[in-house]
Motif scaffolding. Structure first.
Motif, PDB file in Angstrom:
ATOM      1  N   ARG A 267       0.843  -1.199   0.000  1.00  0.00           N
ATOM      2  CA  ARG A 267       0.000   0.000   0.000  1.00  0.00           C
ATOM      3  C   ARG A 267       0.876   1.246   0.000  1.00  0.00           C
ATOM      4  NH1 ARG A 267      -5.099  -0.890   4.105  1.00  0.00           N
ATOM      5  NH2 ARG A 267      -6.013  -2.706   3.029  1.00  0.00           N
ATOM      6  N   ILE A 268       0.309   2.321  -0.474  1.00  0.00           N
ATOM      7  CA  ILE A 268       1.043   3.573  -0.573  1.00  0.00           C
ATOM      8  C   ILE A 268       1.487   4.076   0.799  1.00  0.00           C
ATOM      9  CG2 ILE A 268      -1.088   4.946  -0.558  1.00  0.00           C
ATOM     10  CD1 ILE A 268       0.357   6.928  -2.434  1.00  0.00           C
ATOM     11  N   GLY A 269       0.639   3.883   1.816  1.00  0.00           N
ATOM     12  CA  GLY A 269       0.994   4.336   3.152  1.00  0.00           C
ATOM     13  C   GLY A 269       2.164   3.552   3.712  1.00  0.00           C
ATOM     14  N   THR A 270       2.138   2.221   3.527  1.00  0.00           N
ATOM     15  CA  THR A 270       3.228   1.374   4.032  1.00  0.00           C
ATOM     16  C   THR A 270       4.523   1.686   3.302  1.00  0.00           C
ATOM     17  OG1 THR A 270       1.623  -0.379   4.495  1.00  0.00           O
ATOM     18  CG2 THR A 270       3.939  -1.002   4.444  1.00  0.00           C
ATOM     19  N   ALA A 271       4.420   1.910   1.985  1.00  0.00           N
ATOM     20  CA  ALA A 271       5.619   2.211   1.208  1.00  0.00           C
ATOM     21  C   ALA A 271       6.229   3.544   1.642  1.00  0.00           C
ATOM     22  CB  ALA A 271       5.286   2.244  -0.283  1.00  0.00           C
ATOM     23  N   ALA A 272       5.385   4.539   1.943  1.00  0.00           N
ATOM     24  CA  ALA A 272       5.887   5.869   2.295  1.00  0.00           C
ATOM     25  C   ALA A 272       6.378   5.939   3.738  1.00  0.00           C
ATOM     26  CB  ALA A 272       4.798   6.902   2.063  1.00  0.00           C
ATOM     27  N   LEU A 273       5.635   5.327   4.655  1.00  0.00           N
ATOM     28  CA  LEU A 273       5.947   5.454   6.071  1.00  0.00           C
ATOM     29  C   LEU A 273       6.734   4.283   6.638  1.00  0.00           C
ATOM     30  CD1 LEU A 273       2.438   6.740   7.247  1.00  0.00           C
ATOM     31  CD2 LEU A 273       4.461   8.107   6.641  1.00  0.00           C
ATOM     32  N   THR A 326      -2.211   0.844  -6.354  1.00  0.00           N
ATOM     33  CA  THR A 326      -3.045   2.049  -6.314  1.00  0.00           C
ATOM     34  C   THR A 326      -4.421   1.696  -5.761  1.00  0.00           C
ATOM     35  OG1 THR A 326      -1.893   2.938  -8.233  1.00  0.00           O
ATOM     36  CG2 THR A 326      -4.023   3.926  -7.686  1.00  0.00           C
ATOM     37  N   PRO A 327      -4.895   2.437  -4.757  1.00  0.00           N
ATOM     38  CA  PRO A 327      -6.218   2.129  -4.195  1.00  0.00           C
ATOM     39  C   PRO A 327      -7.336   2.380  -5.205  1.00  0.00           C
ATOM     40  CG  PRO A 327      -5.376   4.198  -3.298  1.00  0.00           C
ATOM     41  CD  PRO A 327      -4.257   3.578  -4.075  1.00  0.00           C
ATOM     42  N   VAL A 328      -8.379   1.565  -5.159  1.00  0.00           N
ATOM     43  CA  VAL A 328      -9.516   1.677  -6.077  1.00  0.00           C
ATOM     44  C   VAL A 328     -10.804   1.776  -5.265  1.00  0.00           C
ATOM     45  CG1 VAL A 328      -8.333   0.447  -7.935  1.00  0.00           C
ATOM     46  CG2 VAL A 328      -9.691  -0.834  -6.270  1.00  0.00           C
ATOM     47  N   LYS A 329     -11.903   2.174  -5.959  1.00  0.00           N
ATOM     48  CA  LYS A 329     -13.238   2.277  -5.357  1.00  0.00           C
ATOM     49  C   LYS A 329     -13.226   3.180  -4.114  1.00  0.00           C
ATOM     50  CE  LYS A 329     -14.686  -2.266  -7.043  1.00  0.00           C
ATOM     51  NZ  LYS A 329     -15.218  -3.605  -6.677  1.00  0.00           N
ATOM     52  N   LEU A 330     -12.599   4.348  -4.278  1.00  0.00           N
ATOM     53  CA  LEU A 330     -12.527   5.285  -3.163  1.00  0.00           C
ATOM     54  C   LEU A 330     -13.871   5.997  -2.974  1.00  0.00           C
ATOM     55  CD1 LEU A 330      -9.075   6.953  -3.959  1.00  0.00           C
ATOM     56  CD2 LEU A 330      -9.542   5.076  -2.369  1.00  0.00           C
ATOM     57  N   ASN A 331     -14.221   6.276  -1.713  1.00  0.00           N
ATOM     58  CA  ASN A 331     -15.425   7.061  -1.460  1.00  0.00           C
ATOM     59  C   ASN A 331     -15.079   8.549  -1.537  1.00  0.00           C
ATOM     60  OD1 ASN A 331     -14.276   7.827   1.036  1.00  0.00           O
ATOM     61  ND2 ASN A 331     -15.207   6.034   2.066  1.00  0.00           N
ATOM     62  N   LYS A 335     -11.301  10.412  -1.462  1.00  0.00           N
ATOM     63  CA  LYS A 335     -10.811  11.187  -2.606  1.00  0.00           C
ATOM     64  C   LYS A 335     -10.430  12.612  -2.170  1.00  0.00           C
ATOM     65  CE  LYS A 335     -13.509   8.679  -6.065  1.00  0.00           C
ATOM     66  NZ  LYS A 335     -14.584   8.757  -7.080  1.00  0.00           N
ATOM     67  N   GLU A 336     -11.263  13.189  -1.304  1.00  0.00           N
ATOM     68  CA  GLU A 336     -10.981  14.535  -0.817  1.00  0.00           C
ATOM     69  C   GLU A 336      -9.670  14.572  -0.046  1.00  0.00           C
ATOM     70  OE1 GLU A 336     -13.013  17.950   2.055  1.00  0.00           O
ATOM     71  OE2 GLU A 336     -14.100  16.101   1.573  1.00  0.00           O
ATOM     72  N   LEU A 337      -9.457  13.579   0.785  1.00  0.00           N
ATOM     73  CA  LEU A 337      -8.213  13.516   1.561  1.00  0.00           C
ATOM     74  C   LEU A 337      -6.996  13.368   0.645  1.00  0.00           C
ATOM     75  CD1 LEU A 337      -9.302  11.201   4.521  1.00  0.00           C
ATOM     76  CD2 LEU A 337      -8.747  13.644   4.645  1.00  0.00           C
ATOM     77  N   LEU A 338      -7.151  12.596  -0.411  1.00  0.00           N
ATOM     78  CA  LEU A 338      -6.037  12.417  -1.349  1.00  0.00           C
ATOM     79  C   LEU A 338      -5.723  13.721  -2.074  1.00  0.00           C
ATOM     80  CD1 LEU A 338      -6.411   8.879  -2.996  1.00  0.00           C
ATOM     81  CD2 LEU A 338      -4.552   9.731  -1.571  1.00  0.00           C
ATOM     82  N   ARG A 339      -6.785  14.468  -2.452  1.00  0.00           N
ATOM     83  CA  ARG A 339      -6.556  15.751  -3.113  1.00  0.00           C
ATOM     84  C   ARG A 339      -5.830  16.720  -2.172  1.00  0.00           C
ATOM     85  NH1 ARG A 339     -12.086  15.017  -4.681  1.00  0.00           N
ATOM     86  NH2 ARG A 339     -12.230  14.215  -6.827  1.00  0.00           N
ATOM     87  N   GLU A 340      -6.277  16.752  -0.906  1.00  0.00           N
ATOM     88  CA  GLU A 340      -5.621  17.613   0.065  1.00  0.00           C
ATOM     89  C   GLU A 340      -4.159  17.219   0.255  1.00  0.00           C
ATOM     90  OE1 GLU A 340      -7.805  17.514   3.691  1.00  0.00           O
ATOM     91  OE2 GLU A 340      -9.629  18.399   2.825  1.00  0.00           O
ATOM     92  N   PHE A 341      -3.947  15.939   0.304  1.00  0.00           N
ATOM     93  CA  PHE A 341      -2.578  15.442   0.468  1.00  0.00           C
ATOM     94  C   PHE A 341      -1.722  15.834  -0.732  1.00  0.00           C
ATOM     95  CE2 PHE A 341       0.434  11.922  -0.437  1.00  0.00           C
ATOM     96  CZ  PHE A 341       1.284  12.119   0.635  1.00  0.00           C
TER      97      PHE A 341
END
Length: 369
Positions: A267-273, A326-331, A335-341
């Motif tokens: 996952r992107i979080g595990t890869a980054a952190l 890449t995560p799929v089927k986001l609510n 999506k908003e959190l990803l844009r902010e990030f």
């Protein structure tokens, strides 16, 4: 006056049996009467070479000749008797492959044919070893005549070849001997064929065998089972059975030599952190520690988690390649959190590869103008 036998053959006095045979073969092929039917001189040279080889190839005659010369063998060598025309009587072993000679040597019953049998294994079976039961179609000795082909064990001399095992064929100036078509070179034929196998001595059957597959075998390896091939002709030894290993494709692991390879989604979080991943091995699951800022495609080595070699018994490694998912089927909230990030990153150096790639593209177009 007779010429020196060593001079006739063109060898020195210390020549061994192989050198004598080679020299005589050369002269025989050149001067044989079948090749020179109207050449009296060639026939005399052949007789001379034959006489020399007859003496020098016999250890007792050669010793007498070396000590006393021609007088020492004048009563032994069979000289002056004229050319008999049947070289096979004395030199069948030499002329067997030149003029079809050696006809008095009967053909031996042939050894049974080797067989090949494919066996499919799962990767786990190939790595750990397994015992498999296989059914192999083959030829076995007739149980009624014990493989002899004869109903009562009686044999008679072949009338076609007179028991020699070969027949003579005239081809132009050459007289060639060939295997007798009636007895197949054996010199004898069965008096009363076995009713069960028709005189063949073998029957088609299926053998059930238990095969022990050693740990560590790989795709394409062969296991030899001595004497488990087809039965030989009339009591001759059986051939061997070669079991050829074919390893099925595994859903997780790919094998190269003694190493195993697999891909693990991250996952992107595990890869980054950074974090830990649960990794499957052939011995069970292990935890893989992933450092922060791990990029997709990075390969981690788990030593000793591969395959133990069937030859050296050394154990290979497990190579784990992480692939960013890449995560799929986001609510909507995700999506908003990803844009902010994404916006929070701005033009920072958080994506060094992307920045480098953008710079390379910009330089490429600048060079074109």
């Amino acid at each position: 006056m007779k010429r020196d036998y060593y001079e006739v053959l063109g060898v020195d006095r210390g020549a061994d049996e192989a050198a004598l045979k080679k020299a005589f073969r050369r002269l025989a092929m050149k001067h044989h009467p079948d090749r020179n039917p109207d050449d009296a001189a060639a026939q005399e040279k052949f007789k001379e070479a034959k006489e020399a080889y007859e003496v020098l190839s016999d250890s007792q005659k050669r010793a007498a000749y070396d000590k006393f010369g021609h007088d020492g063998v004048s009563n032994q060598a069979g000289m002056g008797g004229g050319f008999s025309g049947d070289v096979g009587d004395i030199f069948g072993d030499i002329f067997g492959d030149i003029f079809g000679g050696g006809g008095r040597r009967r053909q031996q019953n042939r050894r049974g044919a080797d067989l090949r049998f494919p066996i499919e294994l799962d990767l786990e079976e190939a790595v750990s070893g397994v015992t498999k039961e296989i059914r192999v179609p083959t030829s076995v000795n007739c149980h009624v005549c014990n493989g002899t082909g004869s109903k009562d064990g009686k044999m008679r001399t072949c009338q076609t070849c007179g028991g020699v095992g070969q027949v003579r064929m005239q081809q132009g100036i050459f007289s060639v001997q060939q295997t007798c078509p009636t007895c197949q070179g054996r010199g004898q034929v069965i008096e009363t064929p076995c009713d069960n196998c028709g005189g063949v001595g073998r029957l088609k059957d299926t053998k059930t065998l238990s095969v022990k597959i050693p740990a560590g075998v790989d795709d394409g390896d062969r296991i030899r089972l001595s004497g488990e091939g087809e039965a030989g002709e009339r009591g001759a030894p059986a051939g061997d059975l070669y079991v050829e290993v074919q390893v099925r494709t595994h859903p997780i692991f790919h094998r190269e030599g003694d190493n195993l390879y697999c891909e693990i989604p991250i996952r992107i979080g595990t890869a980054a952190l950074g974090g830990e991943l649960k990794v499957p091995t052939l011995d069970g699951h292990v935890m893989l520690k992933v450092p922060a800022e791990t990029q997709t495609g990075r390969t981690f080595r788990l030593r000793g988690k591969g395959v133990q070699s069937v030859r050296s018994h050394a154990k290979g490694d497990l190579m784990c390649r992480v692939v960013l998912e890449t995560p799929v089927k986001l609510n909507a909230r995700q999506k908003e959190l990803l844009r902010e990030f994404e916006e929070s990153l701005g033009e920072s150096t958080s994506h060094p590869k992307s920045s480098s790639w953008v710079d390379s593209v910009k330089q490429f177009f600048d060079n074109m103008t």
